[in-house]
Design an enzyme around this catalytic site. Structure first.
Site, short mmCIF file in Angstrom:
data_model
loop_
_atom_site.label_atom_id
_atom_site.label_comp_id
_atom_site.label_asym_id
_atom_site.label_seq_id
_atom_site.Cartn_x
_atom_site.Cartn_y
_atom_site.Cartn_z
CG ASP A 249 16.61 9.68 0.78
OD1 ASP A 249 17.17 8.58 0.90
OD2 ASP A 249 17.22 10.75 0.70
CG ASP B 288 23.81 8.58 0.82
OD1 ASP B 288 23.32 7.81 -0.03
OD2 ASP B 288 23.17 9.52 1.33
#
Length: 431
Positions: A219, A158
């Site tokens: 997301d 990430d």
């Protein structure tokens, strides 16, 4: 030249630029914790659902015993919140000892003994998005070696708590560090999602050289609005991101939320169908212990999976946007086959959509079509009009057997697979 031959040549021409680890020649499939279980670490009050080794062994058991593994769902991926809040005395990442008492190596062995693979989560920054230790530049080699020693099979990296310069340095460095371990570890980069997903900030040629897959966009959430936003972004930008995909390197529109709470049955089929068209990774994020038979049948649909896993690796595209709210998507497949999806953006009632294969630029001939979700088959001549009834927010998905070839004269815009000009007279735009 046949279209399939042209596409194979295109794929091979850029294949040498792909990450040289030999992994993920078709889109990866498996299960990922984040969307369904997030950062639930309260194992005292919620022992069945907290981020712990028990959760991941439960999901491994379901994958191996309930037919998922045999269909290709082999990755069991840990996401954020798995580690201790501090590194160990040697500076290495370590799992939370209460929630992962056996350590990550034991969990990896559990997966491997069942023919599965273990994925883990890291962050190119000082902290993960959940506030756990990240991987700053000076820890990249150490963390890569740690993951290799733990026998991890995939890393999702990430980008929280890092800046653009650190990401430019860190994501390629981690790729080199993983390869240097000698262990085949697939590499998922969230880098483009932190830079808007588009050039000039995102270099898709470079991504294909260092990553097996990458998150392009934000997301996913457990809602139809979220799925629709992702669909729109990916197909609005198909000419930019589509050519970047191929064997070993995939655009990732994020997890499948089929089997959770936010999608209807029709919307669940829509996500499965369009993720297959996009050659997207198929990482479910749901509870396989309690999943409904209806959701399972969608996720275990063998023909949809076959389309997704087609070895040609061509990312499909939207062909038509109708004023009626119907859109048509197409993907070239091996053996001169193809897939078509008729999608309704409508929210009122089923819509009867009339068209023909020739209007969708198929060449002259007879074709066998199989409905992916009903398994019904029929034969069609290219010029023969047909009608599909598409439910609101739903799809009709077809597998179209050879001689399914698009008219190459319609795709001569520099070989980038753009479609023909607008056909405004019949209220459609061919893209």
């Amino acid at each position: 030249m046949h279209l399939a031959v042209l596409l194979v040549a295109s794929v091979l021409s850029v294949g040498t630029l792909a990450l040289d680890n030999g992994l993920m020649r078709t889109p990866p499939m498996g299960w990922l914790a984040w969307e369904r279980f997030r950062c639930d670490i309260d194992c005292d009050q919620d022992p069945k659902n907290c981020i712990s080794e028990n959760l991941f062994t439960d999901m491994a058991d379901r994958l191996s015993q309930d037919g998922w593994k045999d269909l290709g769902y082999v990755y069991v991926n840990i996401d954020d919140c798995w580690s201790s809040k501090e590194r160990d005395e040697k500076g290495r990442l370590q799992p939370d000892p209460k929630r992962f008492p056996g350590g990550i190596p034991k969990l990896a062995r559990y997966m491997h003994d069942r023919g599965l693979k273990l994925g883990i989560y890291g962050d190119m920054g000082t902290l993960t998005c959940g506030g756990y230790p990240g991987t700053p530049l000076d820890k990249i080699k150490m963390d890569a070696q740690t993951f290799a020693e733990w026998e991890v099979d995939m890393l999702k990296l990430d980008g929280c708590y890092s800046n653009e310069i650190e990401q430019q340095q860190g994501y390629p460095l981690m790729s080199k560090a993983l390869n240097a371990t000698g262990r085949p570890i697939a590499y998922s980069c969230s880098w483009p999602a932190y830079q808007g997903g588009l050039p000039p900030k995102v270099n898709y040629t470079q991504l294909g050289e260092i990553c097996n897959l990458w998150r392009n966009y934000g997301d996913i959430q457990d809602s139809w609005d979220s799925v629709l936003n992702i669909i729109d972004w990916f197909f609005d930008n198909q000419d930019i991101i589509g050519p970047a995909a191929g064997p070993g390197r995939w655009n990732d529109p994020d997890m499948l939320i089929v089997g959770d709470f936010g999608l209807s049955t029709d919307q669940s089929r829509t996500q499965m169908a369009l993720w297959a068209i996009m050659a997207a990774p198929l990482f479910m994020s749901n509870d396989l212990r309690t999943i409904s038979s209806e959701a399972r049948s969608i996720l275990q649909n063998k023909l949809a999976i076959r389309i997704n896993q087609d070895p040609l690796g061509f990312q499909g595209r939207r062909l038509v946007k109708e004023k009626s709210g119907i859109e048509v998507f197409w993907r070239a497949l091996s053996d001169n086959a193809s897939a078509l999806v008729f999608f309704s953006r409508r929210t009122d009632m089923p819509y009867r959509y009339k068209t023909s294969l020739s209007k969708l630029n198929y060449t002259s001939g007879y074709y066998k079509v199989v409905d992916v979700f009903t398994q019904k088959g029929s034969s069609l001549k290219d010029s023969e009009d047909f009608v599909v009834s598409v439910n609101p927010t739903g799809v009709v998905m077809w597998y179209v057997s050879a001689p399914a070839q698009l008219n190459l004269r319609q795709f001569q815009n520099g070989g980038n697979m753009k479609g023909p000009a607008d056909r405004r007279g019949d209220h459609r735009v061919l893209l």
